[in-house]
Write a protein that holds these residues in place. Structure first.
Motif, PDB file in Angstrom:
ATOM      1  N   HIS A   1       3.080  17.158 -11.780  1.00 46.31           N
ATOM      2  CA  HIS A   1       3.030  17.054 -13.241  1.00 46.31           C
ATOM      3  C   HIS A   1       2.874  15.607 -13.679  1.00 46.31           C
ATOM      4  O   HIS A   1       2.255  15.324 -14.710  1.00 46.31           O
ATOM      5  N   LYS A   2       3.425  14.676 -12.873  1.00 44.57           N
ATOM      6  CA  LYS A   2       3.316  13.260 -13.245  1.00 44.57           C
ATOM      7  C   LYS A   2       1.894  12.726 -13.050  1.00 44.57           C
ATOM      8  O   LYS A   2       1.590  11.634 -13.496  1.00 44.57           O
ATOM      9  N   GLN A   3       1.023  13.499 -12.373  1.00 43.13           N
ATOM     10  CA  GLN A   3      -0.357  13.045 -12.176  1.00 43.13           C
ATOM     11  C   GLN A   3      -1.188  13.395 -13.417  1.00 43.13           C
ATOM     12  O   GLN A   3      -2.069  14.245 -13.376  1.00 43.13           O
TER      13      GLN A   3
ATOM     14  N   SER B   1       1.361   3.755 -17.008  1.00 34.25           N
ATOM     15  CA  SER B   1       2.796   3.704 -16.734  1.00 34.25           C
ATOM     16  C   SER B   1       3.548   4.100 -17.995  1.00 34.25           C
ATOM     17  O   SER B   1       3.017   3.992 -19.105  1.00 34.25           O
ATOM     18  N   TYR B   2       4.797   4.530 -17.819  1.00 31.58           N
ATOM     19  CA  TYR B   2       5.596   4.888 -18.994  1.00 31.58           C
ATOM     20  C   TYR B   2       5.835   3.654 -19.866  1.00 31.58           C
ATOM     21  O   TYR B   2       5.744   3.726 -21.084  1.00 31.58           O
TER      22      TYR B   2
ATOM     23  N   GLY C   1       9.364   8.384  -8.314  1.00 29.72           N
ATOM     24  CA  GLY C   1       8.085   8.993  -8.701  1.00 29.72           C
ATOM     25  C   GLY C   1       8.065  10.506  -8.584  1.00 29.72           C
ATOM     26  O   GLY C   1       7.018  11.100  -8.372  1.00 29.72           O
ATOM     27  N   SER C   2       9.223  11.139  -8.698  1.00 29.43           N
ATOM     28  CA  SER C   2       9.357  12.590  -8.563  1.00 29.43           C
ATOM     29  C   SER C   2       8.927  13.104  -7.182  1.00 29.43           C
ATOM     30  O   SER C   2       8.553  14.267  -7.048  1.00 29.43           O
TER      31      SER C   2
ATOM     32  N   PRO D   1       0.813  -1.218   0.000  1.00 27.83           N
ATOM     33  CA  PRO D   1       0.000   0.000   0.000  1.00 27.83           C
ATOM     34  C   PRO D   1       0.852   1.277   0.000  1.00 27.83           C
ATOM     35  O   PRO D   1       1.911   1.313   0.617  1.00 27.83           O
ATOM     36  N   TYR D   2       0.421   2.277  -0.721  1.00 29.96           N
ATOM     37  CA  TYR D   2       1.067   3.604  -0.797  1.00 29.96           C
ATOM     38  C   TYR D   2       2.519   3.565  -1.275  1.00 29.96           C
ATOM     39  O   TYR D   2       3.283   4.465  -0.998  1.00 29.96           O
ATOM     40  N   ARG D   3       2.882   2.504  -2.001  1.00 37.67           N
ATOM     41  CA  ARG D   3       4.293   2.342  -2.318  1.00 37.67           C
ATOM     42  C   ARG D   3       4.891   3.505  -3.096  1.00 37.67           C
ATOM     43  O   ARG D   3       6.087   3.768  -2.996  1.00 37.67           O
ATOM     44  N   ASN D   4       4.065   4.209  -3.862  1.00 35.23           N
ATOM     45  CA  ASN D   4       4.643   5.237  -4.719  1.00 35.23           C
ATOM     46  C   ASN D   4       4.451   6.651  -4.213  1.00 35.23           C
ATOM     47  O   ASN D   4       4.996   7.590  -4.770  1.00 35.23           O
ATOM     48  N   THR D   5       3.641   6.807  -3.164  1.00 33.41           N
ATOM     49  CA  THR D   5       3.345   8.167  -2.711  1.00 33.41           C
ATOM     50  C   THR D   5       3.883   8.441  -1.309  1.00 33.41           C
ATOM     51  O   THR D   5       3.817   9.560  -0.833  1.00 33.41           O
TER      52      THR D   5
END
Ligand SMILES: Nc1ncnc2c1ncn2[C@@H]1O[C@H](COP(=O)(O)OP(=O)(O)O)[C@@H](O)[C@H]1O
Ligand SMILES: [Mg+2]
Length: 335
Positions: free
Chosen positions: A220-222, A295-296, A146-147, A9-13
């Motif tokens: 910006h990535k959102q 995803s990219y 993730g910036s 959970p929440y791994r990227n934020t």
């Protein structure tokens, strides 16, 4: 195979929440379900295991499942535990995952991979003694992803701005600060699948900044980026980027898949490698997602006409091949 998809959970934020104090929607379960679906479509059986702060619980869940393979490990802790338990998993090993951006950049310099000049600090006092590249500089956390911690103020033009940007990262994120020369050019990210000489390079994806963004910030990535795949660059530049990406990936010993972020400078025809993502996102959206972003690598797959089933077929094949070769090596070592 019986495959476990890890869900953290929440791994990227989590880092951006530390930096800015804000909470963000958690898309990790949607991502895990996406991967599970893609793996099931390849004929394997799948279970999702949710990562817990209770390590005993994690050990029990991972061991009792008798998994042939674990995918979607997305942090140092997960990779470390999988290695301790000797459970095969998809992706780079602890030796690489445990390194920070500065260490990887040093390894790149040795391997002749061009990367922005940099200094590293772990406290503000070091700012007065460290040898800095010339302004403008780019300031970021040395273990960012993730910036997280990246804003327009990451680009600094003088000592006052530099100090303020470093302070925020040191105090809010409790991380060292990587201070790089700011490279002005075209941002391109390159996905790779496979191992060693067999690595496949996906079509380079150009990220154009929209609105007020001067760099690819967390906000910006959102969903604010403008994508071009393949990148709007001459063939010569695309080839240079693909070659640099392969060298950057293999020189660090990356495994199974990854993504290298670059800034390409058209005037000098030079690709500057910014970082390797060992936990690159792999989701390809279908339109039903609530919080999940494209995803990219997903964008690159769209360009190739691949579905998530196609992507996971290749990922699993690359991973299985590596694991079977490692077994042959082990046998030889025992002779
Ligand atoms: N030296 C640099 N020069 C110019 N832009 C940079 C530089 N370093 C990072 N950036 C910008 O910041 C973004 C995030 O940096 P990156 O190193 O990729 O960290 P993250 O792990 O957070 O993605 C990049 O995508 C790019 O837009
Ligand atoms: Mg990046």
């Amino acid at each position: 195979m019986k495959i476990c998809v890890l869900h953290r959970p929440y791994r990227n934020t989590e880092w951006q929440t530390k930096f800015s104090g804000e909470k963000f929607p958690d898309d990790a379960i949607e991502e895990a379900r996406h991967h599970a679906e893609a793996i099931r479509a390849n004929g394997h059986s799948v279970e999702i295991v949710t990562w817990s702060n209770d390590m005993v619980k994690n050990i029990r869940a991972l061991q009792s499942g008798n998994y042939d393979l674990v995918v979607n490990a997305s942090s140092l802790e997960e990779v470390a535990l999988l290695e301790i338990l000797h459970i095969p998993f998809m992706g780079s090993g602890i030796d690489l995952v445990a390194t920070d951006k500065a260490t990887r950049k040093r390894l790149w310099r040795e391997a002749q991979v061009l990367t922005p000049a940099f200094a590293l600090i772990s406290n503000l006092e070091q700012l007065s003694s460290v040898e800095l590249p010339p302004f403008p500089l780019f300031v970021k956390p040395v273990r960012g992803r993730g910036s997280a911690g990246i804003t327009n103020e990451s680009i600094v033009h003088n000592h006052k701005e530099l100090r303020r940007a470093c302070q925020r990262i040191l105090y809010n994120m409790q991380q060292g600060v990587l201070i790089e020369e700011h490279i002005h050019g075209v941002e391109v990210t390159v996905g790779l699948i496979g191992n060693g000489a067999d690595v496949m390079v996906l079509p380079p994806l150009e990220i154009e900044y929209s609105g007020q963004a001067r760099t690819n910030t967390f906000m910006h990535k959102q969903d604010n980026e403008i994508f071009h795949c393949p990148a709007r660059l001459p063939e010569e530049a695309i080839n240079l980027l693909c070659e640099a990406a392969k060298r950057a990936y293999n020189s660090l010993g990356a495994r199974d898949f990854g993504r290298i972020d670059f800034i390409y400078v058209p005037k000098t025809k030079q690709p500057y490698a910014l970082e390797l993502n060992t936990f690159a996102g792999l989701q390809i959206l279908t339109g039903d997602e609530q919080h999940l972003h494209q995803s990219y690598i997903g964008k690159m797959c769209e360009q190739l006409g691949w579905t998530s089933r196609d992507l996971f077929q290749r990922l699993l094949a690359a991973c299985q091949r590596r694991l079977s070769e490692a077994m042959v090596d082990d046998d030889t070592a025992n002779d």
